[in-house]
Write a protein that holds these residues in place. Structure first.
Motif, short mmCIF file in Angstrom:
data_model
loop_
_atom_site.label_atom_id
_atom_site.label_comp_id
_atom_site.label_asym_id
_atom_site.label_seq_id
_atom_site.Cartn_x
_atom_site.Cartn_y
_atom_site.Cartn_z
N ARG A 19 -12.94 33.21 119.98
CA ARG A 19 -12.22 33.95 118.95
C ARG A 19 -11.36 33.00 118.12
NH1 ARG A 19 -9.53 38.95 122.18
NH2 ARG A 19 -7.97 38.59 120.54
N ARG A 65 1.17 48.87 121.84
CA ARG A 65 1.81 47.56 121.68
C ARG A 65 3.15 47.67 120.99
NH1 ARG A 65 -3.55 44.36 121.82
NH2 ARG A 65 -2.97 42.23 121.40
N THR A 118 -3.34 51.82 113.39
CA THR A 118 -3.74 51.63 114.79
C THR A 118 -3.71 52.95 115.56
OG1 THR A 118 -2.77 49.43 114.67
CG2 THR A 118 -3.24 50.27 116.86
N TYR A 137 -4.84 40.82 111.54
CA TYR A 137 -5.59 40.29 112.69
C TYR A 137 -5.68 38.77 112.60
CZ TYR A 137 -9.18 39.67 116.19
OH TYR A 137 -9.86 39.26 117.31
N VAL A 145 -1.57 44.96 113.69
CA VAL A 145 -2.02 45.83 112.61
C VAL A 145 -1.00 46.97 112.54
CG1 VAL A 145 -3.92 47.30 111.84
CG2 VAL A 145 -4.42 45.19 113.09
N GLN A 181 3.79 53.34 118.90
CA GLN A 181 2.46 53.65 119.44
C GLN A 181 2.59 54.40 120.77
OE1 GLN A 181 -0.02 50.11 119.65
NE2 GLN A 181 0.42 49.56 117.53
N ARG A 238 0.67 34.99 118.69
CA ARG A 238 0.41 36.28 119.35
C ARG A 238 1.32 36.45 120.57
NH1 ARG A 238 -5.20 35.37 120.55
NH2 ARG A 238 -5.24 37.36 121.63
N GLN A 298 -0.93 38.88 113.87
CA GLN A 298 0.13 39.90 113.82
C GLN A 298 -0.44 41.24 114.24
OE1 GLN A 298 1.17 39.62 109.71
NE2 GLN A 298 2.58 37.91 110.04
N ARG A 321 -12.11 44.33 115.96
CA ARG A 321 -13.12 43.28 115.70
C ARG A 321 -14.41 43.90 115.16
NH1 ARG A 321 -10.22 40.89 119.69
NH2 ARG A 321 -11.22 41.92 121.44
N THR A 334 -8.36 48.39 121.81
CA THR A 334 -8.11 48.43 120.36
C THR A 334 -8.50 47.10 119.71
OG1 THR A 334 -5.79 48.07 120.96
CG2 THR A 334 -6.39 50.26 120.24
N GLY A 335 -8.31 45.98 120.43
CA GLY A 335 -8.71 44.69 119.85
C GLY A 335 -10.19 44.69 119.50
N GLY A 386 -4.80 46.98 125.53
CA GLY A 386 -4.33 46.50 124.22
C GLY A 386 -3.62 47.57 123.41
P1 AMP Z 1 -6.57 41.76 121.50
O1 AMP Z 1 -8.07 41.72 121.47
O2 AMP Z 1 -6.01 42.86 122.33
O3 AMP Z 1 -5.98 40.41 121.84
O4 AMP Z 1 -6.12 42.08 120.00
C1 AMP Z 1 -6.49 41.25 118.92
C2 AMP Z 1 -5.73 41.63 117.65
O5 AMP Z 1 -6.05 42.98 117.27
C3 AMP Z 1 -4.21 41.60 117.74
O6 AMP Z 1 -3.66 40.30 117.56
C4 AMP Z 1 -3.84 42.56 116.60
O7 AMP Z 1 -3.99 41.94 115.33
C5 AMP Z 1 -4.91 43.63 116.71
N1 AMP Z 1 -4.52 44.72 117.66
C6 AMP Z 1 -5.14 45.06 118.82
N2 AMP Z 1 -4.52 46.09 119.41
C7 AMP Z 1 -3.47 46.41 118.60
C8 AMP Z 1 -2.43 47.37 118.68
N3 AMP Z 1 -2.33 48.23 119.70
N4 AMP Z 1 -1.51 47.40 117.68
C9 AMP Z 1 -1.60 46.57 116.63
N5 AMP Z 1 -2.54 45.61 116.50
C10 AMP Z 1 -3.47 45.53 117.48
#
Ligand code: AMP
Ligand code: ADP
Length: 215
Positions: free
Chosen positions: A160, A88, A64, A53, A59, A92, A171, A57, A36, A31-32, A85
Motif C-alpha cells: 500500500r 475511528r 464514512t 486517503y 475521510v 462515528q 497515520r 488522513q 480502497r 472501512t479501509g 477500522g
Molecule cells: P485502514 O485500511 O484501516 O488502514 O484505512 C486506510 C485509510 O482509509 C485511512 O488512513 C483513512 O484514510 C481511510 N479510513 C478507513 N477507515 C476509516 C474511518 N473509519 N474513518 C475515516 N477514514 C477511514
C-alpha cells in the motif's frame, strides 16, 4: 453479535478479523478496504475519499458513516459482524451506537489489540496485501509461500502507498489524536477488552476468540 476490533494501524485488526470470521461465521467489515475498492472503481465516493486517503488522513465522518451504515444494512450483517477500522472518531462511534439502538441492538465487545509503536512501524513497512481476496502478509513475519503471490488465490501481492514510512507515521499520529480517545469511550461502557497484540498471530487469535466467545 457486533464486535469491534480496535487498535492502531498495523496492530493486526485485518489479520485477526479474517481468522475470527472463519471461526465464528461473522462477516468481516473493513472501512479501509471499502474505501480502497471505491477509489479503484473511481466511484463518486472514491473520488471524494481519495485526497484524504492518500495523505493518511481520516475521510470525513459524514462520508464514512454513510458508507458504513449502508454496508451494515445489508442482509449478511443482520446477525452481527466484525468491524475493522471503524469507528475511528467519537462521532462515528455515537452514530454507530444510535443506528444499532434503533434496531434494538448494540455493540457487544471491543477487542483492543495493543502493540508498541516501533513494532507497528515494522509491521506497516513490511506489509503486503492481495488486491483480489484481501489476504494480508508480512515479508518477514508472515511471508507468503511464493514471494509476491497470494497463498489463498494466487493473485499478485502489492504494498500500500500509505504504508510508506512518511504516510504510515502520519497515520499513527492521526490514530493517537483522533482515534485513541475511543478507548475511554468503550471502557466507560464496560465493553473494552485489552489483548496483547505483540505476540504471534496464533496467540493473539486465541485470546481474541476467548473475548468473542465470553458471554
Ligand atoms: P485502514 O485500511 O484501516 O488502514 O484505512 C486506510 C485509510 O482509509 C485511512 O488512513 C483513512 O484514510 C481511510 N479510513 C478507513 N477507515 C476509516 C474511518 N473509519 N474513518 C475515516 N477514514 C477511514
Ligand atoms: P491492521 O489491519 O490493524 O492495520 P494488519 O492485520 O494489516 O493490521 O497487520 C499489519 C501487518 O502486520 C501485516 O503485514 C501482518 O502480516 C502483520 N502482522 C499481523 N499480526 C501480526 C503478529 N501478531 N505478529 C507479527 N506480524 C503481524
Amino acid at each position: 453479535m457486533y464486535v469491534i476490533l480496535f487498535g492502531a494501524p498495523g496492530a493486526g485488526k485485518g489479520t485477526q478479523a479474517a481468522i475470527l470470521a472463519e471461526k465464528t461465521g461473522l462477516v468481516h467489515i473493513t472501512t479501509g478496504e471499502l474505501f480502497r475498492e471505491a477509489i479503484r472503481q473511481e466511484t463518486e465516493l472514491g473520488k471524494q475519499a481519495k485526497p484524504y486517503y492518500d495523505r493518511g488522513q481520516l475521510v470525513p465522518d459524514q462520508l464514512t458513516i454513510a458508507m458504513l451504515l449502508e454496508r451494515l444494512s445489508q442482509g449478511d450483517c443482520a446477525r452481527g459482524c466484525l468491524l475493522d477500522g471503524f469507528p475511528r472518531t467519537l462521532e462515528q462511534a455515537t452514530a454507530l451506537d444510535e443506528a444499532l439502538a434503533q434496531e434494538g441492538k448494540a455493540i457487544d465487545k471491543v477487542g483492543y489489540i495493543q502493540v508498541p509503536q516501533d513494532e507497528l512501524l515494522r509491521r506497516l513497512s513490511g506489509r503486503w496485501n492481495c488486491r483480489q481476496c484481501g489476504s494480508v502478509y508480512h515479508e518477514r513475519f508472515q511471508p507468503p509461500r511464493q514471494a509476491g503471490r497470494c497463498d489463498q488465490c494466487g493473485d499478485e501481492l502489492y504494498q500500500r502507498e500509505d504504508d510508506k514510512p512518511e504516510t504510515a507515521r502520519r497515520r499513527l499520529e492521526v490514530y493517537s489524536r483522533q482515534t485513541a480517545p475511543l478507548i475511554d469511550y468503550y471502557r466507560a461502557k464496560g465493553k473494552l477488552v485489552e489483548v496483547d497484540g505483540d505476540k504471534s498471530v496464533e496467540e493473539v487469535a486465541e485470546n481474541l476468540l476467548a473475548v468473542v466467545e465470553d458471554p
